[in-house]
Motif scaffolding. Sequence first.
Motif, PDB file in Angstrom:
ATOM      1  N   ALA A   1       0.806  -1.219   0.000  1.00 35.88           N
ATOM      2  CA  ALA A   1       0.000   0.000   0.000  1.00 35.88           C
ATOM      3  C   ALA A   1       0.843   1.274   0.000  1.00 35.88           C
ATOM      4  O   ALA A   1       0.285   2.378   0.067  1.00 35.88           O
ATOM      5  N   ILE A   2       2.152   1.159  -0.108  1.00 32.58           N
ATOM      6  CA  ILE A   2       3.020   2.348  -0.075  1.00 32.58           C
ATOM      7  C   ILE A   2       2.578   3.375  -1.120  1.00 32.58           C
ATOM      8  O   ILE A   2       2.450   4.561  -0.823  1.00 32.58           O
ATOM      9  N   GLY A   3       2.354   2.949  -2.345  1.00 33.16           N
ATOM     10  CA  GLY A   3       1.963   3.872  -3.417  1.00 33.16           C
ATOM     11  C   GLY A   3       0.684   4.626  -3.100  1.00 33.16           C
ATOM     12  O   GLY A   3       0.568   5.833  -3.377  1.00 33.16           O
ATOM     13  N   PHE A   4      -0.281   3.942  -2.508  1.00 35.13           N
ATOM     14  CA  PHE A   4      -1.537   4.578  -2.106  1.00 35.13           C
ATOM     15  C   PHE A   4      -1.263   5.717  -1.125  1.00 35.13           C
ATOM     16  O   PHE A   4      -1.754   6.841  -1.304  1.00 35.13           O
ATOM     17  N   TYR A   5      -0.469   5.446  -0.098  1.00 34.78           N
ATOM     18  CA  TYR A   5      -0.190   6.464   0.907  1.00 34.78           C
ATOM     19  C   TYR A   5       0.680   7.591   0.350  1.00 34.78           C
ATOM     20  O   TYR A   5       0.505   8.752   0.725  1.00 34.78           O
ATOM     21  N   GLU A   6       1.600   7.268  -0.550  1.00 39.14           N
ATOM     22  CA  GLU A   6       2.413   8.321  -1.173  1.00 39.14           C
ATOM     23  C   GLU A   6       1.526   9.311  -1.930  1.00 39.14           C
ATOM     24  O   GLU A   6       1.772  10.519  -1.890  1.00 39.14           O
ATOM     25  N   LYS A   7       0.490   8.831  -2.599  1.00 38.93           N
ATOM     26  CA  LYS A   7      -0.434   9.713  -3.318  1.00 38.93           C
ATOM     27  C   LYS A   7      -1.166  10.652  -2.366  1.00 38.93           C
ATOM     28  O   LYS A   7      -1.624  11.724  -2.782  1.00 38.93           O
ATOM     29  N   LEU A   8      -1.266  10.269  -1.098  1.00 40.31           N
ATOM     30  CA  LEU A   8      -1.927  11.105  -0.091  1.00 40.31           C
ATOM     31  C   LEU A   8      -0.940  11.991   0.667  1.00 40.31           C
ATOM     32  O   LEU A   8      -1.310  12.651   1.636  1.00 40.31           O
ATOM     33  N   GLY A   9       0.336  11.983   0.235  1.00 44.47           N
ATOM     34  CA  GLY A   9       1.326  12.878   0.826  1.00 44.47           C
ATOM     35  C   GLY A   9       2.236  12.272   1.871  1.00 44.47           C
ATOM     36  O   GLY A   9       3.035  12.971   2.492  1.00 44.47           O
TER      37      GLY A   9
ATOM     38  N   ILE B   1       3.315  -9.597   8.321  1.00 41.17           N
ATOM     39  CA  ILE B   1       3.152  -8.828   7.092  1.00 41.17           C
ATOM     40  C   ILE B   1       4.216  -7.730   7.045  1.00 41.17           C
ATOM     41  O   ILE B   1       4.467  -7.062   8.048  1.00 41.17           O
ATOM     42  N   GLU B   2       4.828  -7.533   5.863  1.00 43.62           N
ATOM     43  CA  GLU B   2       5.842  -6.486   5.704  1.00 43.62           C
ATOM     44  C   GLU B   2       5.197  -5.103   5.757  1.00 43.62           C
ATOM     45  O   GLU B   2       4.193  -4.850   5.081  1.00 43.62           O
ATOM     46  N   HIS B   3       5.801  -4.217   6.558  1.00 43.00           N
ATOM     47  CA  HIS B   3       5.331  -2.849   6.738  1.00 43.00           C
ATOM     48  C   HIS B   3       6.485  -1.864   6.643  1.00 43.00           C
ATOM     49  O   HIS B   3       7.651  -2.263   6.789  1.00 43.00           O
ATOM     50  N   VAL B   4       6.161  -0.590   6.471  1.00 40.19           N
ATOM     51  CA  VAL B   4       7.109   0.523   6.633  1.00 40.19           C
ATOM     52  C   VAL B   4       6.405   1.626   7.413  1.00 40.19           C
ATOM     53  O   VAL B   4       5.183   1.756   7.331  1.00 40.19           O
ATOM     54  N   LEU B   5       7.184   2.416   8.140  1.00 45.77           N
ATOM     55  CA  LEU B   5       6.647   3.597   8.810  1.00 45.77           C
ATOM     56  C   LEU B   5       6.578   4.725   7.783  1.00 45.77           C
ATOM     57  O   LEU B   5       7.534   4.951   7.044  1.00 45.77           O
ATOM     58  N   MET B   6       5.443   5.404   7.739  1.00 47.25           N
ATOM     59  CA  MET B   6       5.270   6.551   6.847  1.00 47.25           C
ATOM     60  C   MET B   6       4.735   7.724   7.657  1.00 47.25           C
ATOM     61  O   MET B   6       3.987   7.531   8.615  1.00 47.25           O
ATOM     62  N   THR B   7       5.136   8.951   7.275  1.00 40.31           N
ATOM     63  CA  THR B   7       4.677  10.149   7.967  1.00 40.31           C
ATOM     64  C   THR B   7       4.238  11.216   6.978  1.00 40.31           C
ATOM     65  O   THR B   7       4.594  11.176   5.804  1.00 40.31           O
ATOM     66  N   LYS B   8       3.498  12.184   7.520  1.00 34.84           N
ATOM     67  CA  LYS B   8       2.998  13.300   6.722  1.00 34.84           C
ATOM     68  C   LYS B   8       2.778  14.486   7.655  1.00 34.84           C
ATOM     69  O   LYS B   8       2.322  14.314   8.789  1.00 34.84           O
ATOM     70  N   SER B   9       3.064  15.678   7.172  1.00 34.44           N
ATOM     71  CA  SER B   9       2.774  16.895   7.928  1.00 34.44           C
ATOM     72  C   SER B   9       1.297  17.239   7.736  1.00 34.44           C
ATOM     73  O   SER B   9       0.772  17.118   6.627  1.00 34.44           O
ATOM     74  N   LEU B  10       0.633  17.642   8.804  1.00 35.48           N
ATOM     75  CA  LEU B  10      -0.769  18.062   8.724  1.00 35.48           C
ATOM     76  C   LEU B  10      -0.806  19.588   8.803  1.00 35.48           C
ATOM     77  O   LEU B  10      -0.451  20.173   9.806  1.00 35.48           O
ATOM     78  N   HIS B  11      -1.262  20.206   7.742  1.00 36.72           N
ATOM     79  CA  HIS B  11      -1.347  21.680   7.731  1.00 36.72           C
ATOM     80  C   HIS B  11      -2.767  22.137   7.593  1.00 36.72           C
ATOM     81  O   HIS B  11      -3.542  21.592   6.907  1.00 36.72           O
TER      82      HIS B  11
END
Length: 144
Positions: free
Chosen positions: A113-121, A134-144
Motif C-alpha cells: 500500500a506504499i503507493g496509495f499512501y504516497e499519493k496522499l502525501g 506482514i511487511e510494513h514501513v513507517l510513513m509520515t505526513k505533515s498536517l497543515h
Amino acid sequence: MEILKITDAADLEKAFSIRKEVFVEEQHVPIEEEIDAYDTLDGECEHVLLTKDGQAVGTGRVRLVDDYGKIQRVAIRLTERKHGYGKVIIQKLEELAAARGATKAKLDAQVHAIGFYEKLGYTVQSDVFMDAGIEHVLMTKSLH
C-alpha cells in the motif's frame, strides 16, 4: 457514501466486523493481535465508519502519540476497494487528529500500500519490518 466518527457500540461492532474480515480472514492476522486495548468507545482512539447505501464498508482509527496522529486499522471490504474510500477514511482520520492538536500523521503501511499512501502525501521513514507476519514501513505526513 457517508463517513462518521463512531459514537456507539453498534457502529464499533460494525467496524470490528470489517477488520476481522480484512485482517483476520483475508490476511490471517491472529484475532488476539487485531483487537486490542485501544478498541473502546471511551479510550484514546477515535474510530470512523464509512457507509455506502447504509452498509458499513470501511473503517479506521487514530490516536495521539506525542504530536502525531497515529493512523491504524484502516480496512475496506474486498468488494468495495478501488472506489476512493481509503482516501476518504484517511482524510477523516487526519482531520480528527488535527482537531486534537496533532501536527503530523504517521502510520505503519503494508508494503503493497506504499503507493496509495504516497499519493496522499506520506513518505517512507523506515526500512521494511514485520508486523503480524506482514511487511510494513513507517510513513509520515505533515498536517497543515
